[in-house]
Design a protein around this motif. Structure first.
Motif, short mmCIF file in Angstrom:
data_model
loop_
_atom_site.label_atom_id
_atom_site.label_comp_id
_atom_site.label_asym_id
_atom_site.label_seq_id
_atom_site.Cartn_x
_atom_site.Cartn_y
_atom_site.Cartn_z
N TYR A 24 -12.21 -53.40 -34.68
CA TYR A 24 -12.48 -53.57 -33.24
C TYR A 24 -12.00 -52.32 -32.47
N TRP A 25 -12.64 -52.07 -31.31
CA TRP A 25 -12.34 -50.83 -30.58
C TRP A 25 -10.94 -50.80 -29.95
N ARG A 51 -19.22 -47.05 -19.36
CA ARG A 51 -19.18 -48.48 -19.65
C ARG A 51 -20.04 -49.27 -18.68
N TYR A 54 -23.06 -50.40 -20.38
CA TYR A 54 -22.85 -51.62 -21.19
C TYR A 54 -22.87 -52.85 -20.28
N LEU A 58 -25.64 -56.26 -20.44
CA LEU A 58 -25.17 -57.55 -21.00
C LEU A 58 -26.05 -58.73 -20.58
N LYS A 61 -29.14 -58.67 -22.65
CA LYS A 61 -28.82 -59.08 -24.02
C LYS A 61 -28.73 -60.60 -24.10
N HIS A 85 -22.15 -62.35 -14.94
CA HIS A 85 -22.23 -60.90 -14.73
C HIS A 85 -23.06 -60.53 -13.49
N TYR A 129 -27.59 -52.59 -29.38
CA TYR A 129 -27.05 -53.96 -29.25
C TYR A 129 -28.11 -54.89 -28.65
N THR A 147 -16.91 -60.27 -30.83
CA THR A 147 -15.85 -59.31 -30.52
C THR A 147 -14.99 -59.85 -29.37
N GLU A 148 -15.56 -60.75 -28.59
CA GLU A 148 -14.77 -61.35 -27.49
C GLU A 148 -13.53 -62.08 -28.00
N MET A 155 -7.57 -56.85 -23.18
CA MET A 155 -7.72 -56.73 -21.73
C MET A 155 -6.40 -57.02 -21.01
N ARG A 158 -4.46 -54.04 -21.25
CA ARG A 158 -5.05 -52.96 -20.44
C ARG A 158 -4.61 -53.07 -18.99
N TYR A 176 -12.08 -56.90 -12.40
CA TYR A 176 -13.01 -57.15 -13.50
C TYR A 176 -12.26 -57.75 -14.69
N PHE A 177 -11.14 -57.12 -15.03
CA PHE A 177 -10.41 -57.58 -16.23
C PHE A 177 -9.63 -58.86 -15.97
N ARG A 180 -11.99 -61.58 -16.13
CA ARG A 180 -12.67 -61.70 -17.43
C ARG A 180 -11.74 -62.30 -18.50
N LYS A 215 -21.54 -55.07 -34.43
CA LYS A 215 -21.08 -54.95 -33.03
C LYS A 215 -19.82 -54.09 -32.94
O1 LIG Z 1 -12.90 -54.74 -22.03
C1 LIG Z 1 -13.13 -54.99 -23.20
O2 LIG Z 1 -12.49 -54.52 -24.14
C2 LIG Z 1 -14.29 -55.87 -23.48
C3 LIG Z 1 -14.79 -56.01 -24.75
C4 LIG Z 1 -15.93 -56.78 -24.94
C5 LIG Z 1 -16.38 -56.91 -26.33
O3 LIG Z 1 -15.51 -57.00 -27.19
O4 LIG Z 1 -17.56 -56.86 -26.60
C6 LIG Z 1 -16.56 -57.39 -23.85
C7 LIG Z 1 -15.94 -57.23 -22.61
N1 LIG Z 1 -14.85 -56.47 -22.43
C8 LIG Z 1 -16.46 -57.84 -21.46
O5 LIG Z 1 -15.89 -57.73 -20.38
C9 LIG Z 1 -17.64 -58.60 -21.52
O6 LIG Z 1 -18.11 -59.13 -20.53
C10 LIG Z 1 -18.28 -58.73 -22.75
C11 LIG Z 1 -19.47 -59.35 -23.11
C12 LIG Z 1 -19.62 -59.10 -24.43
C13 LIG Z 1 -20.75 -59.49 -25.27
O7 LIG Z 1 -20.87 -58.94 -26.37
O8 LIG Z 1 -21.56 -60.32 -24.83
N2 LIG Z 1 -18.59 -58.37 -24.89
C14 LIG Z 1 -17.76 -58.14 -23.88
#
Ligand SMILES: O=C(O)c1cc(C(=O)O)c2c(n1)C(=O)C(=O)c1cc(C(=O)O)[nH]c1-2
Length: 233
Positions: A24-25, A51, A54, A58, A61, A85, A129, A147-148, A155, A158, A176-177, A180, A215
């Protein structure tokens, strides 16, 4: 997988998915530097502006997942993500909160919205993606969003680390964070339940694991491209 590989139990399947966490990132060097307060203003701007791309795709996607899914309960559940979103009205929603962060790091709305800073590698990874979600079975596309499961913790860190290390960023800028984090903890669990319930053969389970691996590559490639774009200018 050999043709005779047995079906994984729900626990084994969940463990195999969670086992991808090291890919994971969260462990990417660019994120390490961000959390350590080592990014320059320019690097932070490049990250936020990239970003944005991205964040923008979403909902598309998620709409692709819905369009491929014949199960009404899943479609109903997934619709919330699009509204989350895009917001219920202009000026609301996650996308708007991301824009706020962009302006807090010193970008104008205009230069974010026209995508002038989006690096080719970021566009390529993010588009891949969306193409994945459009072209693969819906349960694999949903699995790629797992990945969520790893995102909530990242987050949370962060928010703490950005407030501690970048004096020009205020807590409200990180809405945002903070917003989220709650959504992701609930959604992560619900998404895992869907994937476990709907992957009923070992082949489907393996494809779901491969989708999550894909992913992780998308996200990692995004940060590679962001780091290299920020170093160039
Ligand atoms: O800030 C982050 O590190 C992070 C990671 C990811 C992720 O792991 O894909 C998402 C988000 N944020 C995020 O805010 C978000 O809305 C989100 C949607 C998705 C997805 O794949 O549908 N990943 C993520």
């Amino acid at each position: 997988m050999s043709p005779s590989s047995p079906l994984l139990s729900p626990e084994e399947f969940a463990a195999a998915l969670r086992g991808l966490a090291p890919r994971y990132w969260g462990t990417h060097p660019f994120h390490h530097r961000m959390h350590a307060g080592e990014l320059t203003e320019h690097e932070l701007k490049t990250w936020a502006a990239n970003r944005w791309y991205y964040q923008c795709v979403l909902p598309q996607k998620d709409a692709a997942i819905i369009s491929n899914c014949p199960v009404p309960e899943i479609r109903r559940q997934w619709l919330d993500r699009i509204v989350y979103h895009d917001g219920g009205a202009p000026g609301e929603g996650g996308t708007e909160r991301w824009l706020r962060l962009c302006t807090a790091v010193g970008l104008s709305r205009e230069e974010v919205l026209d995508q002038r800073h989006v690096a080719p590698g970021v566009r390529f990874a993010v588009d891949a993606y969306v193409t994945f979600a459009r072209s693969k079975p819906w349960v694999e596309a949903i699995a790629s969003g797992l990945t969520e499961m790893f995102a909530g913790h990242l987050m949370q860190r962060r928010v703490v680390d950005m407030l501690a290390n970048y004096s020009w960023i205020a807590r409200e800028d990180l809405a945002y964070f903070t917003n989220r984090i709650d959504a992701v903890s609930g959604e992560g669990k619900a998404t895992l339940d869907i994937v476990i319930q709907h992957c009923t053969t070992r082949e489907q389970q393996d494809r779901a694991i491969a989708a999550l691996s894909f992913k992780c590559d998308v996200l990692w490639s995004m940060l590679d491209a962001i780091a290299s774009a920020a170093a160039k200018e």
